[in-house]
Design a protein around this motif. Structure first.
Motif, PDB file in Angstrom:
ATOM      1  N   ARG A  55       0.862  -1.194   0.000  1.00 62.06           N
ATOM      2  CA  ARG A  55       0.000   0.000   0.000  1.00 62.06           C
ATOM      3  C   ARG A  55       0.897   1.241   0.000  1.00 62.06           C
ATOM      4  NH1 ARG A  55      -2.673  -3.954   2.599  1.00 62.06           N
ATOM      5  NH2 ARG A  55      -4.949  -3.964   2.779  1.00 62.06           N
ATOM      6  N   HIS A  58      -0.065   3.439   4.688  1.00 60.91           N
ATOM      7  CA  HIS A  58      -0.664   2.432   5.583  1.00 60.91           C
ATOM      8  C   HIS A  58      -0.177   1.014   5.279  1.00 60.91           C
ATOM      9  CE1 HIS A  58      -3.793   5.149   7.350  1.00 60.91           C
ATOM     10  NE2 HIS A  58      -3.653   5.774   6.181  1.00 60.91           N
ATOM     11  N   ARG A  95      -8.338  -3.869  10.131  1.00 59.95           N
ATOM     12  CA  ARG A  95      -6.893  -3.761   9.843  1.00 59.95           C
ATOM     13  C   ARG A  95      -6.428  -2.412  10.367  1.00 59.95           C
ATOM     14  NH1 ARG A  95      -3.542  -1.516   5.955  1.00 59.95           N
ATOM     15  NH2 ARG A  95      -1.653  -2.709   5.543  1.00 59.95           N
ATOM     16  N   TRP A 115      -7.363   2.907  10.560  1.00 62.51           N
ATOM     17  CA  TRP A 115      -8.349   1.935  11.056  1.00 62.51           C
ATOM     18  C   TRP A 115      -9.225   1.527   9.871  1.00 62.51           C
ATOM     19  CZ3 TRP A 115      -9.534   0.323  16.158  1.00 62.51           C
ATOM     20  CH2 TRP A 115     -10.807  -0.190  16.366  1.00 62.51           C
ATOM     21  N   PHE A 130     -11.031   4.827   8.877  1.00 61.76           N
ATOM     22  CA  PHE A 130     -10.870   5.909   9.845  1.00 61.76           C
ATOM     23  C   PHE A 130      -9.402   6.053  10.270  1.00 61.76           C
ATOM     24  CE2 PHE A 130     -15.397   5.078  11.842  1.00 61.76           C
ATOM     25  CZ  PHE A 130     -15.978   5.362  10.624  1.00 61.76           C
ATOM     26  N   ASN A 131      -9.166   6.975  11.171  1.00 65.17           N
ATOM     27  CA  ASN A 131      -7.868   7.135  11.824  1.00 65.17           C
ATOM     28  C   ASN A 131      -8.062   7.167  13.340  1.00 65.17           C
ATOM     29  OD1 ASN A 131      -6.059   7.227   9.642  1.00 65.17           O
ATOM     30  ND2 ASN A 131      -6.339   9.433   9.357  1.00 65.17           N
ATOM     31  N   PHE A 144      -3.030  15.629  -0.778  1.00 73.32           N
ATOM     32  CA  PHE A 144      -2.758  14.367  -0.074  1.00 73.32           C
ATOM     33  C   PHE A 144      -1.435  13.706  -0.496  1.00 73.32           C
ATOM     34  CE2 PHE A 144      -3.155   9.772   0.513  1.00 73.32           C
ATOM     35  CZ  PHE A 144      -3.426   9.697   1.864  1.00 73.32           C
ATOM     36  N   PHE A 317     -10.069  -1.880   1.564  1.00 74.62           N
ATOM     37  CA  PHE A 317     -11.094  -1.080   2.245  1.00 74.62           C
ATOM     38  C   PHE A 317     -11.334   0.185   1.436  1.00 74.62           C
ATOM     39  CE2 PHE A 317      -8.706  -3.516   5.309  1.00 74.62           C
ATOM     40  CZ  PHE A 317      -9.677  -4.079   6.114  1.00 74.62           C
ATOM     41  N   ARG A 337     -11.608  10.573  -1.720  1.00 73.80           N
ATOM     42  CA  ARG A 337     -11.279   9.222  -1.244  1.00 73.80           C
ATOM     43  C   ARG A 337     -12.205   8.174  -1.859  1.00 73.80           C
ATOM     44  NH1 ARG A 337     -11.447   8.842   4.928  1.00 73.80           N
ATOM     45  NH2 ARG A 337     -10.226   6.959   4.597  1.00 73.80           N
ATOM     46  N   TYR A 341      -9.597   4.794  -3.286  1.00 73.04           N
ATOM     47  CA  TYR A 341      -9.386   3.457  -2.703  1.00 73.04           C
ATOM     48  C   TYR A 341      -9.701   2.323  -3.683  1.00 73.04           C
ATOM     49  CZ  TYR A 341      -8.563   5.869   1.682  1.00 73.04           C
ATOM     50  OH  TYR A 341      -8.030   6.683   2.645  1.00 73.04           O
ATOM     51  N   ARG A 348      -3.426  -2.664  -6.951  1.00 74.07           N
ATOM     52  CA  ARG A 348      -2.722  -3.552  -6.024  1.00 74.07           C
ATOM     53  C   ARG A 348      -3.159  -5.002  -6.171  1.00 74.07           C
ATOM     54  NH1 ARG A 348      -3.237  -4.469  -0.742  1.00 74.07           N
ATOM     55  NH2 ARG A 348      -5.230  -3.401  -0.485  1.00 74.07           N
TER      56      ARG A 348
HETATM   57  C1  HEM Z   1      -7.495  12.874  -0.123  1.00 70.88           C
HETATM   58  C2  HEM Z   1      -7.339  12.138   0.971  1.00 70.88           C
HETATM   59  C3  HEM Z   1      -6.911  10.714   0.971  1.00 70.88           C
HETATM   60  C4  HEM Z   1      -6.488   9.920  -0.046  1.00 70.88           C
HETATM   61  C5  HEM Z   1      -6.337  10.267  -1.531  1.00 70.88           C
HETATM   62  C6  HEM Z   1      -6.181   8.616   0.516  1.00 70.88           C
HETATM   63  C7  HEM Z   1      -5.691   7.543  -0.201  1.00 70.88           C
HETATM   64  C8  HEM Z   1      -5.355   6.325   0.327  1.00 70.88           C
HETATM   65  C9  HEM Z   1      -4.799   5.224  -0.408  1.00 70.88           C
HETATM   66  C10 HEM Z   1      -4.470   5.241  -1.896  1.00 70.88           C
HETATM   67  C11 HEM Z   1      -4.637   4.195   0.444  1.00 70.88           C
HETATM   68  C12 HEM Z   1      -4.101   2.801   0.122  1.00 70.88           C
HETATM   69  C13 HEM Z   1      -5.274   1.912  -0.201  1.00 70.88           C
HETATM   70  C14 HEM Z   1      -4.897   0.540  -0.679  1.00 70.88           C
HETATM   71  O1  HEM Z   1      -3.827   0.338  -1.250  1.00 70.88           O
HETATM   72  O2  HEM Z   1      -5.735  -0.387  -0.489  1.00 70.88           O
HETATM   73  C15 HEM Z   1      -5.103   4.626   1.732  1.00 70.88           C
HETATM   74  C16 HEM Z   1      -5.154   3.848   2.856  1.00 70.88           C
HETATM   75  C17 HEM Z   1      -5.777   4.227   4.012  1.00 70.88           C
HETATM   76  N1  HEM Z   1      -6.304   5.456   4.324  1.00 70.88           N
HETATM   77 FE1  HEM Z   1      -6.358   7.039   3.114  1.00 70.88          FE
HETATM   78  N2  HEM Z   1      -6.439   8.641   1.855  1.00 70.88           N
HETATM   79  C18 HEM Z   1      -6.879   9.900   2.185  1.00 70.88           C
HETATM   80  C19 HEM Z   1      -7.262  10.335   3.432  1.00 70.88           C
HETATM   81  C20 HEM Z   1      -7.497   9.518   4.508  1.00 70.88           C
HETATM   82  C21 HEM Z   1      -8.206   9.904   5.705  1.00 70.88           C
HETATM   83  C22 HEM Z   1      -8.776  11.282   5.967  1.00 70.88           C
HETATM   84  C23 HEM Z   1      -8.269   8.799   6.500  1.00 70.88           C
HETATM   85  C24 HEM Z   1      -8.911   8.612   7.837  1.00 70.88           C
HETATM   86  C25 HEM Z   1      -9.961   9.304   8.244  1.00 70.88           C
HETATM   87  C26 HEM Z   1      -7.590   7.718   5.802  1.00 70.88           C
HETATM   88  C27 HEM Z   1      -7.460   6.429   6.271  1.00 70.88           C
HETATM   89  C28 HEM Z   1      -6.845   5.414   5.584  1.00 70.88           C
HETATM   90  C29 HEM Z   1      -6.661   4.084   6.120  1.00 70.88           C
HETATM   91  C30 HEM Z   1      -7.128   3.576   7.484  1.00 70.88           C
HETATM   92  C31 HEM Z   1      -5.999   3.338   5.139  1.00 70.88           C
HETATM   93  C32 HEM Z   1      -5.563   1.889   5.238  1.00 70.88           C
HETATM   94  C33 HEM Z   1      -6.695   0.992   4.782  1.00 70.88           C
HETATM   95  C34 HEM Z   1      -6.259  -0.456   4.881  1.00 70.88           C
HETATM   96  O3  HEM Z   1      -6.075  -0.922   6.024  1.00 70.88           O
HETATM   97  O4  HEM Z   1      -6.096  -1.092   3.837  1.00 70.88           O
HETATM   98  N3  HEM Z   1      -7.133   8.187   4.606  1.00 70.88           N
HETATM   99  N4  HEM Z   1      -5.521   5.932   1.651  1.00 70.88           N
END
Ligand code: HEM
Length: 499
Positions: A55, A58, A95, A115, A130-131, A144, A317, A337, A341, A348
């Motif tokens: 990823r 995260h 996760r 989260w 979430f976070n 971002f 997720f 978002r 995702y 991926r």
């Molecule tokens: C423009 C804002 C955001 C973008 C573009 C973004 C993008 C991403 C991407 C591309 C991933 C990897 C996903 C994957 O490979 O499956 C990711 C993972 C994640 N993001 Fe964000 N994110 C953003 C904001 C946030 C925010 C605000 C939160 C929490 C409130 C958050 C929580 C997470 C979490 C928890 C994961 C890990 C999910 C997992 O366990 O697979 N992200 N994000």
């Protein structure tokens, strides 16, 4: 019987021997490899392909299965099926991750903790992504990737770089609220079991009549919030970089099942119009005095994954995975978002990632408009029409769906009307952006020693900034929150540099 009798090639053919290559040997003991040695070729070829892309954020994580139990009656605010009845249980996958560092990194590093929670509801999958912090660093989604790169490795030195980190935040000061949370004790949680999680974004609970409420979700650990000091976190990062994984895995093996109470803050759309804070700006919280917590459920983890790669690494997720009764708000970061995702999952895991068992819905799925693609695992809907409004009757795939036809689901859209203009995102920093951080600084002050720890944590990071000009811009940023904070951070940082 030789153990080899149990093994076959992936095609089912017996192995000649699982532990030797087939070679053309000479008398000196040398050997030439043969293309006909399928087992050697397959073994090596598969090994080279074992890794899938990590990823991009995260990457380091732990996961487990469990269940969500609805508590109370939520029918006044949502028609979501998983909340329909007091005591209703829904299977869950969780996760929890750090954000910036790679998969092999120490999980006690100071970082936001993510989260990813998938609820396999009877009306499809609902993901809460979430976070462990209620606010975020940015409110314009295009920032971002830049923000994350500044938190990761320098493009030349390949080292984490305080200069980049603080340069980004001085240039994008709307993240000050989140910075204060990150450098507080909450930036180094003791374990997944001891952290809370927050939607941060505003979401919507919707009802069949088209009405809706704005909500923010809070998950509060029943184990109590516990954090490490910077010194403890650093020591453990060296001694056991997988501390958090071990802690939760072993607790679940011991049948000490961690749990979280789930609450919502609820706001009527009419209140949102004149509320003092922009509810679509995730750098802000809704004070609990204005919008108290209402309990809606409890989540308990009770089973470790059978296989990490299959269950957790292959999990995908997305905030776009929503069920009837739950929908996205107009927070621009959340809107972005919704795209990011599933797009990441396609890259991926491939275009049919929803069929991987850990992602597959437990609710009936009939989606014949998504056909073919790499790694299609099911019957691909046989000869069912692959175009809309067909006069032909679908075949057995349709009939196999249990629980009635898809049309019987409680699909609805909200009665929301939009009038607006197409424009670029305008995000001016105003004094308002420092009001909530200033209040947080006061709250931190109620706990003995906590303000001193925040100052020391900040100084530890800012002292890595080479340019004195940039360091002083960072002090100015914190002085806007509280003059005393800015001055103390400056003194502690400059003293650390001199030594
Ligand atoms: C423009 C804002 C955001 C973008 C573009 C973004 C993008 C991403 C991407 C591309 C991933 C990897 C996903 C994957 O490979 O499956 C990711 C993972 C994640 N993001 Fe964000 N994110 C953003 C904001 C946030 C925010 C605000 C939160 C929490 C409130 C958050 C929580 C997470 C979490 C928890 C994961 C890990 C999910 C997992 O366990 O697979 N992200 N994000």
């Amino acid at each position: 019987m030789s153990a080899d009798k149990y093994y076959t090639l992936a095609e089912g053919c017996p192995f000649a021997s699982s532990s030797t290559a087939v070679l053309m040997r000479n008398r000196q003991g040398g050997g030439l490899g043969l293309l006909q040695d399928t087992q050697l070729i397959e073994t090596l070829a598969h090994f080279s392909r074992e890794r899938i892309p990590e990823r991009v954020v995260h990457a380091k994580a732990i996961g487990a299965y469990g269940e969500f139990e609805a508590i109370g009656d939520c029918s006044d605010i949502t028609s979501a099926s998983f909340l329909k009845k007091d005591g209703k249980k829904t299977p869950v996958l969780l996760r929890v991750s750090t954000v910036g560092p790679e998969s092999g990194s120490a999980d006690t590093s100071r970082d936001v903790h993510g989260w990813g929670m998938k609820m396999y509801t009877d009306e499809g999958n609902l993901d809460w992504v979430f976070n462990n912090t209620p606010v975020f660093f940015i409110r314009d989604p295009i920032k971002f990737p830049s923000m994350n790169r500044s938190h990761k490795r320098h493009p030349k030195s390949h080292l984490p770089d305080a200069n980049m980190f603080w340069d980004f935040h001085v240039g994008n000061p709307e993240g000050i609220h989140q910075l204060l949370v990150l450098f507080s004790d909450r930036g180094t949680p003791q374990s997944v079991r001891f952290l809370n999680s927050y939607s941060g974004h505003t979401y919507k609970f919707t009802k069949e009549d088209g009405s809706f409420k704005y909500i923010k979700i809070h998950m509060k650990t029943c184990q109590g919030v516990k954090n490490f000091t910077q010194e403890e976190a650093t020591k453990i990062a060296g001694e056991d970089p997988d501390y958090m994984i071990r802690d939760m895995f072993e607790a679940i093996e011991r049948e000490e099942y961690p749990s979280w109470n789930v609450f919502v803050q609820v706001m009527d759309p009419s209140e949102a119009e004149n509320y003092k804070w922009n509810i679509f700006d995730m750098t802000k919280v809704w004070p609990h005095t204005d919008f108290p917590l209402r309990k809606i459920g409890k989540m308990t983890l009770n089973r470790n994954p059978g296989n990490y790669f299959a269950d957790i690494e292959q999990a995908a997720f997305s905030p776009s995975n929503m069920v009837p009764g739950f929908s996205a708000s107009a927070d621009p970061v959340l809107q972005a978002r919704l795209f990011a995702y599933p797009d990441a999952a396609r890259y991926r895991l491939g275009v049919n990632y929803q069929q991987i068992p850990t992602n597959a819905a437990k609710a009936p799925v009939y989606c014949p408009f998504q056909r073919d693609g790499k790694m299609r695992m099911d019957g691909n809907y046989g000869g069912d029409p692959n175009y809309v409004n067909s006069s032909l009757q679908p075949t057995k795939f349709y009939q196999e769906i249990k629980g009635g036809s898809p049309q019987s689901l409680s699909l609805h859209t909200e009665h929301e009307q939009w009038v607006g203009e197409v424009t670029t995102f305008t995000s001016h920093i105003t004094d308002d952006d420092f009001v909530q951080p200033a209040a947080l600084w006061e709250v931190i002050g109620r706990e003995p020693g906590h303000q001193d720890r925040v100052i020391a944590n900040l100084a530890g990071s800012i002292s890595g900034v080479k340019s004195s000009k940039l360091r002083h811009e960072v002090y100015t940023l914190f002085s806007h929150v509280n003059q005393d904070l800015g001055t103390k951070v400056m003194k502690a940082t400059e003293a650390a540099i001199k030594h």
